[in-house]
Structure formats: C-alpha cells, structure tokens
Design a protein around this motif. Structure first.
Motif, PDB file in Angstrom:
ATOM      1  N   LYS A 346      46.260  54.936  40.348  1.00 27.07           N
ATOM      2  CA  LYS A 346      46.477  53.879  41.345  1.00 27.07           C
ATOM      3  C   LYS A 346      45.343  53.789  42.361  1.00 27.07           C
ATOM      4  CE  LYS A 346      50.339  53.100  39.337  1.00 27.07           C
ATOM      5  NZ  LYS A 346      50.417  51.962  38.390  1.00 27.07           N
ATOM      6  N   LYS A 376      41.205  48.674  41.905  1.00 27.33           N
ATOM      7  CA  LYS A 376      42.040  49.621  42.643  1.00 27.33           C
ATOM      8  C   LYS A 376      41.225  50.233  43.765  1.00 27.33           C
ATOM      9  CE  LYS A 376      42.731  51.379  38.735  1.00 27.33           C
ATOM     10  NZ  LYS A 376      43.214  52.133  37.543  1.00 27.33           N
ATOM     11  N   SER A 527      46.684  52.017  48.643  1.00 22.78           N
ATOM     12  CA  SER A 527      47.428  51.703  47.421  1.00 22.78           C
ATOM     13  C   SER A 527      48.899  51.431  47.699  1.00 22.78           C
ATOM     14  CB  SER A 527      47.324  52.865  46.431  1.00 22.78           C
ATOM     15  OG  SER A 527      45.987  53.157  46.136  1.00 22.78           O
TER      16      SER A 527
END
Length: 597
Positions: A346, A376, A527
């Motif tokens: 992630k 990401k 994230s």
C-alpha cells in the motif's frame, strides 16, 4: 626412477585424499549452517541480549555464509537487524537487559543517532543497559553513553576527540605520472573535482565542511551531556585533551565512565544485576537470535521498506563492501516497478544512504520513483547521506524524512575527464595520429571516465561544459518540481552545497526530522491505513544465491574481503579508482562522508 614414481604417486594420492577430506568437512559445515539456519531459536529465561559494537554497520544486514565458512569475515551488522532486535527485546519478558560490548566501530553518525534513539526507548521499559569495553572509539562511546552504567578495562582507552574531515588531494601524484584532469562543473560548492586538480580545499568547500562537522559535533555533545550528566562545556574541553591517552582514573573523575573493571568483574556485575549467583551462567542471545525467536504478526496492510545504499551506478562495479554497496539503477528500477504493480503493498518507504553517483542513473531512478509515487505513496527516509544523485532520486517521492546529522542536498553536476597525453606520449613514448571526416569526429565520452589520449579542443570543451550545465538545469528543475518551490529559491541553496538534515529542514530541502519509524508512520498516514506490517526489500540473497554469485566470479569474492581487511579504510577509495572507467562522464556525487571512528 621407480622410487621417484613411487613417491610421486604417494604424494598425489595424499593430496587427493586430503582434498576429499577437506571437501567433506566443507560439505558438513555447509549442511550444518543450512540446518542451523532452519532451526528456530528459543530464548531462555533471564536472558541478556549482547550487541558487539565492533566492525561496521550497514543499512540492511545479511549473513555471508561463505565468509563464515572460511573465517574471512569482519563483523558487519545490519541497522535493520539491530533496530528490530532492540524493539523486540524491549517487550520480550525473558530478556532482562542489553549488554553493549564496545570496540572499534565504523559507521556514520546518523546511523548511530537512530540506534541511540532505540536504546533510549528500550530503557523506558525499566530494563538495564550495561556497556563495557577495552577500547571505545568515539562512535562506539557516543552509542554506549546511553547505557545506565558504562565501564572500561583498567588499562583501556576511550576516544573523545571531536570531528575532523581530512581530504586527500592527488594533483601532485598525477602530475608526476603525466596525467591531467579536465574539469567541467556547475556549483561553487561542488568540490568532488578538487581532489584531482587542487592541493587544498577551496574556501567554499572549507566553509561547507566546517558548517556540517560543527553541526554534527554539537549533536554529539548535547546527547552525551544529557546521558552522562556532564556539562557541554566540559565535554568540549575533554575533547581537546586527547582522552585516548588519558588514564582510566581520569576518565572516571571526568564522569566519562562509571568505573573500571576487568572482564571477569563485568561478568559478575551483570550476574548481580540480573539476580544470578556467581555459579550461574548468563543466558546470552544475539540480535539475530532475538529476531529469529520473536516473530511479528503480519496484521493489516503491507508497507514495503526498500533499501538503497552506496554509489548510484548505471554499470555495476567489481567490489562489494558487504550488503548493498551499490544502487545499481537497472535492478532498482525493475524492483520499484514490481512494487508499483504489487496490489498487496500500500505504500513504499525508500531508505536511502548514498552520496550519489552517475547523473544519468540518478535521472532514471527519479523517474522510477515518480512513477511509483503516482500509484502509491512513496516516503524517503534518509540515513547517513542522501545527497547529490541520491537527493535527485528522492525528488520523485511525496515526503522526505532526514536525521538531524544526515548529509543531504549537494545539488550540482560535474564531469572530470583524465587526460593522459603526457603519460602516454612523453613518459611511455606512445604517439597518436588520426584521420577524420569532420572537425569533431574524434570526440568521445563513451565508456564513462576513460582517460583521453589527447586534451579536448576548445570547441569540445565548450560543448561538454554546456552538457554539464544542461544536466544541472535538469537537476534543479527536478528539485523545484519535487519541493514545490521556484527555481530561483532552489538555486539559492544549490550550487553543490551539502547541508545537514537539521539545517535542510529550515530551507525546505526536507520535510521532517526523524527516524525510519517516523517515515513509515508518514507512509501509513498518506495511505490512510491504521494497521500495517512492514516488509523489507530487496530480498537478502540466501545461501545458494551467494554461492552461485561467488562461483560466477562476480564481485564480493573472498579476495575482496581479504583485501578489505588488509587495506582497511583505504579499501573503498582504492576500489573506486580501480572502477573509474565504469562511471558515466556526468556525475552527481559528493566526495566525502563523515565516519564515526
């Protein structure tokens, strides 16, 4: 004649049998190492974790099975291994404390600062830290000074001397050899080329070096002052007294140590601290064993920490300092692309410890980081250095975290091309002549920093300087884009100048001062994940991969290991000179690093 053949055959048979026996012993050792590697460690009750502050500390630890087998190994520790073990030891009830065995330790101050922070956090658990050594180098003492109690052998030595940056200048040597260097650069602080064309530091270089070594020294003095309860003024005074040559009674009087003990006495003291009797045996565990025994659960989402350490290169060199000594751009780009396409990951934290390298490779790495950051979040955690080309590649990330003593910035470009005309012509008698179709047909930069058999013409030199200036312009534009600031503001703090992390934050070259853990926390925040676990990349090669690598004749052989043991601190510059022809002409690197000896 019969006797001759009889003895010869007997000798050959003996050698053959000896080879078989040694081969079997080697095979048994290898099988034993593999089987032991697959056996889970069990921590005994009332254990102490022992950290040997001897050797070097790299960012990512790895076991060199073949070095262990042959015994040709210096102590190489991984920062990731040590930090993980300290955190686990804090919460593991069977571990009662940490014993630091001091010695000759070589690493950068940002690494020590990060470790020191972990040890301070460990002390919050109420467990003890005891340090002891026959000899404390300054870096080892800085780390050990965090201990609850610190002891030295009655005839031991402790080094507390301040920080110096001693540069080497090879101009005189090259003049004797008939070699000249043609320099093309942008940035008055870009001082890498001085080692080839000057015999002392420029005023600009001296200014920046004085700035950051004093900044690092201020941090050391402040930290030791708090831990040892010694006034900063006194610590600065002691540094001028050559403490290495002082008697241990003086060290105790000045509160640099708590006392003097022999090895058997420190063993008794640790036993007493742990509530053991003199007849009891101390249950000792290493950081590696702690990591093996105490497993972390993989709950939540994955954050990948990717380690980038060493020179940035487009073409791999022939040396290995243990661990990831080079940031080999083609491999790193491939790995970052894989991380971008891994849906399980992630966010990514790039842990960078590098003074830069090839400018072309740095640009390609910047692009790879930028592309990854589009998919990401990418956060950079800066270790001892993230300067020049390493700072360049960081510009593709979303957030930059540096230690106060990190060396960063150094926004500049140069090319330094050897001209061996006098060496080949005047000294060796080799003559050159050429026929060409065009005025500049003989111009070449292919193959990196390969020596020129003639100096560049005025036209060629002008073109090369223009090429360097375009590279610098591209570098500053990447910084402006990454740091979201005007080019003019970038230029004020560029010109190749090196900055400490604690100074860089004030001029917006970094976003935050902190550790790798702080960078991971930032990545999690970007994230929008609250529960996560961390994986480390690139994967450490296993036994078979190391064996195949050595059998293939690639770098990292036992000859390199033995050469490093022989040359010591001269190994790295020697090997860099050996591989100079594998560098690209355009370079973005700093010429120095501050080691904590």
């Amino acid at each position: 004649m019969k006797e001759f053949f009889k003895y010869m055959l007997a000798t050959m048979a003996g050698i053959f049998c000896f080879g078989i026996v040694m081969g079997l012993l080697g095979l048994i050792s290898i099988v034993g190492m593999i089987s032991s590697a697959n056996t889970k460690t069990v921590i005994g009750d009332n254990s102490v974790m022992v950290i040997n502050l001897q050797g070097t500390i790299s960012e990512q630890g790895q076991d060199n099975f073949l070095s262990e087998l042959t015994g040709n190994q210096i102590n190489q520790m991984g920062l990731n291994v040590l930090r993980s073990a300290i955190k686990k030891a804090k919460s593991e009830p069977k571990i009662k404390g940490i014993y630091l065995q001091a010695g000759v330790l070589s690493t950068d101050y940002a690494t020590l600062q990060e470790l020191r922070g972990d040890l301070e956090d460990f002390k919050k658990s109420g467990k003890f830290i005891i340090a002891y050594g026959d000899q404390y180098t300054q870096g080892a003492y800085y780390l050990a000074s965090v201990a609850n109690r610190l002891y030295i052998n009655p005839e031991g030595r402790l080094d507390w001397h301040g920080i110096a940056s001693q540069l080497e200048f090879y101009k005189g040597l090259y003049e004797k050899l008939g070699v000249k260097f043609q320099v093309f650069k942008v940035g008055k602080f870009k001082s890498y080329t001085e080692t080839y064309v000057e015999d002392k530091m420029s005023d600009a270089n001296r200014e920046q070096i004085n700035k950051y070594i004093n900044g690092i020294w201020d941090t050391l003095v402040s930290d030791v002052s708090k831990s040892r309860n010694i006034k900063e003024a006194d610590l600065r005074k002691y540094a001028d007294q050559i403490t290495m040559l002082q008697g241990t009674d003086v060290l105790k009087k000045e509160k640099l140590v708590d006392g003097t003990l022999y090895y058997d006495q420190i063993r008794s003291l640790v036993k007493k601290t742990m509530g053991l009797s003199d007849d009891d045996v101390i249950s000792q565990v290493s950081p590696e064993e702690v990591n093996d025994a105490v497993l972390e659960k993989e709950n939540g989402d994955e954050i990948a920490v990717y380690y980038c350490e060493g020179d940035i290169v487009q073409m791999s060199s022939d040396y290995d300092f243990g661990g990831n000594n080079e940031i080999f751009a083609p491999d790193v780009i491939k790995d970052l692309d894989a991380l971008a396409n891994d849906d399980d990951v992630k966010a990514v934290v790039l842990r960078i410890n590098s003074g830069g390298g090839d400018a072309y490779a740095s640009e390609q790495l910047w692009h790879a980081v930028s592309q990854l950051n589009k998919k990401k979040p990418v956060v950079v955690s800066m270790g001892g250095m993230a300067a020049s080309g390493a700072y360049y590649m960081s510009m593709g990330a979303r957030w930059l975290v540096a230690e106060p003593t990190t060396l960063t910035g150094s926004i500049g470009i140069f090319a330094c091309i050897p001209d061996v005309t006098n060496l080949l012509g005047d000294k060796l008698g080799i003559k050159f002549d050429e026929a060409k179709t065009n005025e500049n047909a003989g111009f070449s930069m292919s193959g990196g920093m390969i020596p020129m058999a003639r100096p560049y013409s005025a036209v060629e030199a002008q073109a090369l300087q223009g090429y360097v200036e375009r590279g610098y312009k591209l570098f500053t534009s990447r910084v402006a884009q990454g740091r979201k600031m005007p080019i003019a503001e970038v230029e004020k703090n560029a010109q190749g100048r090196v900055w400490l992390g604690k100074d860089a934050i004030g001029i917006k070259l970094v976003d935050q001062l902190g550790s790798l853990d702080d960078a991971i926390a930032c990545a999690a925040k970007y994230s929008n994940i609250k529960t996560y676990y961390v994986t480390e990349q690139p994967r450490v090669p296993d036994f078979m991969a190391q064996l195949l690598k050595n059998l293939s004749g690639s770098h990292g052989t036992y000859l390199d290991e033995q050469l490093r043991l022989t040359l010591g601190s001269y190994y790295e510059p020697f090997m860099k000179l050996r591989n100079i022809n594998k560098r690209e002409a355009l370079q973005a690197r700093i010429p120095f690093e501050i080691k904590a000896y």
